[in-house]
Write a protein that holds these residues in place. Structure first.
Motif, PDB file in Angstrom:
ATOM      1  N   LEU A  13      -4.425   4.238   4.423  1.00 19.92           N
ATOM      2  CA  LEU A  13      -4.326   2.971   4.650  1.00 19.92           C
ATOM      3  C   LEU A  13      -3.477   2.227   3.357  1.00 19.92           C
ATOM      4  CD1 LEU A  13      -8.124   2.101   5.577  1.00 19.92           C
ATOM      5  CD2 LEU A  13      -6.092   1.536   7.138  1.00 19.92           C
ATOM      6  N   MET A  14      -3.602   2.829   2.492  1.00 20.31           N
ATOM      7  CA  MET A  14      -2.814   2.095   1.305  1.00 20.31           C
ATOM      8  C   MET A  14      -1.280   2.382   1.741  1.00 20.31           C
ATOM      9  SD  MET A  14      -4.935   3.116  -1.982  1.00 20.31           S
ATOM     10  CE  MET A  14      -3.811   2.693  -3.242  1.00 20.31           C
ATOM     11  N   LYS A  15      -0.888   3.575   2.167  1.00 23.05           N
ATOM     12  CA  LYS A  15       0.441   3.953   2.429  1.00 23.05           C
ATOM     13  C   LYS A  15       0.795   3.032   3.780  1.00 23.05           C
ATOM     14  CE  LYS A  15       3.684   7.327   3.291  1.00 23.05           C
ATOM     15  NZ  LYS A  15       4.979   6.828   2.607  1.00 23.05           N
ATOM     16  N   LYS A  16      -0.014   2.779   4.642  1.00 21.39           N
ATOM     17  CA  LYS A  16       0.412   2.181   6.084  1.00 21.39           C
ATOM     18  C   LYS A  16       0.510   0.423   5.600  1.00 21.39           C
ATOM     19  CE  LYS A  16      -1.348   1.278  10.854  1.00 21.39           C
ATOM     20  NZ  LYS A  16      -2.031   1.756  11.669  1.00 21.39           N
ATOM     21  N   ALA A  17      -0.603  -0.008   5.036  1.00 22.19           N
ATOM     22  CA  ALA A  17      -0.597  -1.275   4.806  1.00 22.19           C
ATOM     23  C   ALA A  17       0.246  -1.927   3.755  1.00 22.19           C
ATOM     24  CB  ALA A  17      -2.302  -1.758   4.739  1.00 22.19           C
ATOM     25  N   ALA A  18       0.479  -1.321   2.494  1.00 19.61           N
ATOM     26  CA  ALA A  18       1.137  -1.710   1.354  1.00 19.61           C
ATOM     27  C   ALA A  18       2.303  -0.790   1.132  1.00 19.61           C
ATOM     28  CB  ALA A  18      -0.086  -1.651   0.233  1.00 19.61           C
ATOM     29  N   GLY A  19       2.493   0.299   1.697  1.00 18.19           N
ATOM     30  CA  GLY A  19       3.653   1.233   1.449  1.00 18.19           C
ATOM     31  C   GLY A  19       3.437   2.043   0.122  1.00 18.19           C
ATOM     32  N   ILE A  20       2.104   2.091  -0.314  1.00 12.06           N
ATOM     33  CA  ILE A  20       1.900   2.811  -1.582  1.00 12.06           C
ATOM     34  C   ILE A  20       1.212   4.133  -1.309  1.00 12.06           C
ATOM     35  CG2 ILE A  20       0.458   3.003  -3.685  1.00 12.06           C
ATOM     36  CD1 ILE A  20       0.542  -0.114  -3.662  1.00 12.06           C
ATOM     37  N   THR A  21       1.988   5.226  -1.792  1.00 13.45           N
ATOM     38  CA  THR A  21       1.505   6.596  -1.596  1.00 13.45           C
ATOM     39  C   THR A  21       0.669   7.214  -2.877  1.00 13.45           C
ATOM     40  OG1 THR A  21       3.739   6.929  -0.556  1.00 13.45           O
ATOM     41  CG2 THR A  21       2.238   8.752  -1.307  1.00 13.45           C
ATOM     42  N   VAL A  22      -0.463   7.362  -2.442  1.00 15.43           N
ATOM     43  CA  VAL A  22      -1.600   8.041  -3.524  1.00 15.43           C
ATOM     44  C   VAL A  22      -2.049   9.352  -2.833  1.00 15.43           C
ATOM     45  CG1 VAL A  22      -3.697   7.609  -4.985  1.00 15.43           C
ATOM     46  CG2 VAL A  22      -2.001   5.600  -4.238  1.00 15.43           C
ATOM     47  N   ALA A  23      -2.066  10.369  -3.677  1.00 13.84           N
ATOM     48  CA  ALA A  23      -2.732  11.638  -3.202  1.00 13.84           C
ATOM     49  C   ALA A  23      -4.489  11.291  -3.208  1.00 13.84           C
ATOM     50  CB  ALA A  23      -2.205  12.500  -4.032  1.00 13.84           C
ATOM     51  N   PRO A  24      -5.130  11.689  -2.106  1.00 10.67           N
ATOM     52  CA  PRO A  24      -6.503  11.435  -2.033  1.00 10.67           C
ATOM     53  C   PRO A  24      -7.395  11.702  -3.288  1.00 10.67           C
ATOM     54  CG  PRO A  24      -5.663  12.248  -0.027  1.00 10.67           C
ATOM     55  CD  PRO A  24      -4.312  12.278  -0.959  1.00 10.67           C
ATOM     56  N   GLN A  25      -6.812  12.989  -3.736  1.00  8.33           N
ATOM     57  CA  GLN A  25      -7.420  13.541  -4.890  1.00  8.33           C
ATOM     58  C   GLN A  25      -7.392  12.749  -6.264  1.00  8.33           C
ATOM     59  OE1 GLN A  25      -5.309  15.262  -3.086  1.00  8.33           O
ATOM     60  NE2 GLN A  25      -3.994  16.497  -4.194  1.00  8.33           N
ATOM     61  N   ASP A  26      -6.376  12.207  -6.353  1.00 15.45           N
ATOM     62  CA  ASP A  26      -6.059  11.113  -7.425  1.00 15.45           C
ATOM     63  C   ASP A  26      -6.768   9.853  -7.258  1.00 15.45           C
ATOM     64  OD1 ASP A  26      -4.017  13.118  -8.292  1.00 15.45           O
ATOM     65  OD2 ASP A  26      -2.416  11.916  -7.760  1.00 15.45           O
ATOM     66  N   LEU A  27      -6.949   9.501  -6.039  1.00 15.43           N
ATOM     67  CA  LEU A  27      -7.789   8.137  -5.442  1.00 15.43           C
ATOM     68  C   LEU A  27      -9.078   8.704  -6.120  1.00 15.43           C
ATOM     69  CD1 LEU A  27      -7.104   5.312  -4.542  1.00 15.43           C
ATOM     70  CD2 LEU A  27      -7.555   6.347  -2.387  1.00 15.43           C
ATOM     71  N   GLU A  28      -9.648   9.788  -5.436  1.00 16.01           N
ATOM     72  CA  GLU A  28     -10.946  10.053  -5.863  1.00 16.01           C
ATOM     73  C   GLU A  28     -11.342  10.258  -7.567  1.00 16.01           C
ATOM     74  OE1 GLU A  28     -14.336  12.879  -3.796  1.00 16.01           O
ATOM     75  OE2 GLU A  28     -12.279  13.337  -3.544  1.00 16.01           O
ATOM     76  N   GLN A  29     -10.463  10.887  -8.003  1.00 12.34           N
ATOM     77  CA  GLN A  29     -10.635  11.042  -9.449  1.00 12.34           C
ATOM     78  C   GLN A  29     -10.484   9.600 -10.228  1.00 12.34           C
ATOM     79  OE1 GLN A  29      -7.460  13.829 -10.626  1.00 12.34           O
ATOM     80  NE2 GLN A  29      -8.708  15.613  -9.912  1.00 12.34           N
ATOM     81  N   MET A  30      -9.794   8.858  -9.835  1.00  7.07           N
ATOM     82  CA  MET A  30      -9.473   7.581 -10.778  1.00  7.07           C
ATOM     83  C   MET A  30     -10.240   6.376  -9.798  1.00  7.07           C
ATOM     84  SD  MET A  30      -5.670   7.909 -11.429  1.00  7.07           S
ATOM     85  CE  MET A  30      -5.514   6.249 -12.157  1.00  7.07           C
TER      86      MET A  30
END
Length: 85
Positions: A13-30
Motif C-alpha cells: 500500500l505504501m508503494k501503491k498510494a505513496a510511491g514509497i518502496t519499503v521491504a516488508p522485513q524492514d517495515l517489520e523490523q522498524m
C-alpha cells in the motif's frame, strides 16, 4: 482477502498510494519507527487509509491517518477490521 492487514500488505500500500518502496522485513523490523523514517508523510498515509476504505468498504477510524508508526497503524486498522468482521 483476509480481515487483517499484514506488514507485506502495508508495504504494498505504501508503494501503491505513496510511491514509497519499503521491504516488508524492514517495515517489520522498524515497526516502532516513525513513518517519516520511511519517507511517508501524512498525505501518503491518508492515501493508504483511502485505499483500505475502498478495498474493505468500511470507514477507517479518524485516528488512522494520524498514526505515527507502522505498528500503531496496523493495530488500529486491524482492530477496526476485526470489529467489523
Amino acid at each position: 482477502m483476509s480481515d487483517r492487514i499484514t506488514v507485506e500488505e502495508l508495504a504494498g500500500l505504501m508503494k501503491k498510494a505513496a510511491g514509497i518502496t519499503v521491504a516488508p522485513q524492514d517495515l517489520e523490523q522498524m515497526a516502532d519507527s516513525g513513518f517519516d523514517a520511511f519517507g511517508l508523510d501524512s498525505l501518503g498515509l491518508l492515501g493508504i487509509v483511502g485505499e483500505l476504505e475502498n478495498r474493505y468498504g468500511t470507514p477507517m477510524p479518524p485516528d488512522a491517518e494520524k498514526s505515527k508508526t507502522p505498528r500503531q497503524f496496523l493495530d488500529l486498522v486491524n482492530s477496526t477490521l476485526l470489529a467489523g468482521a
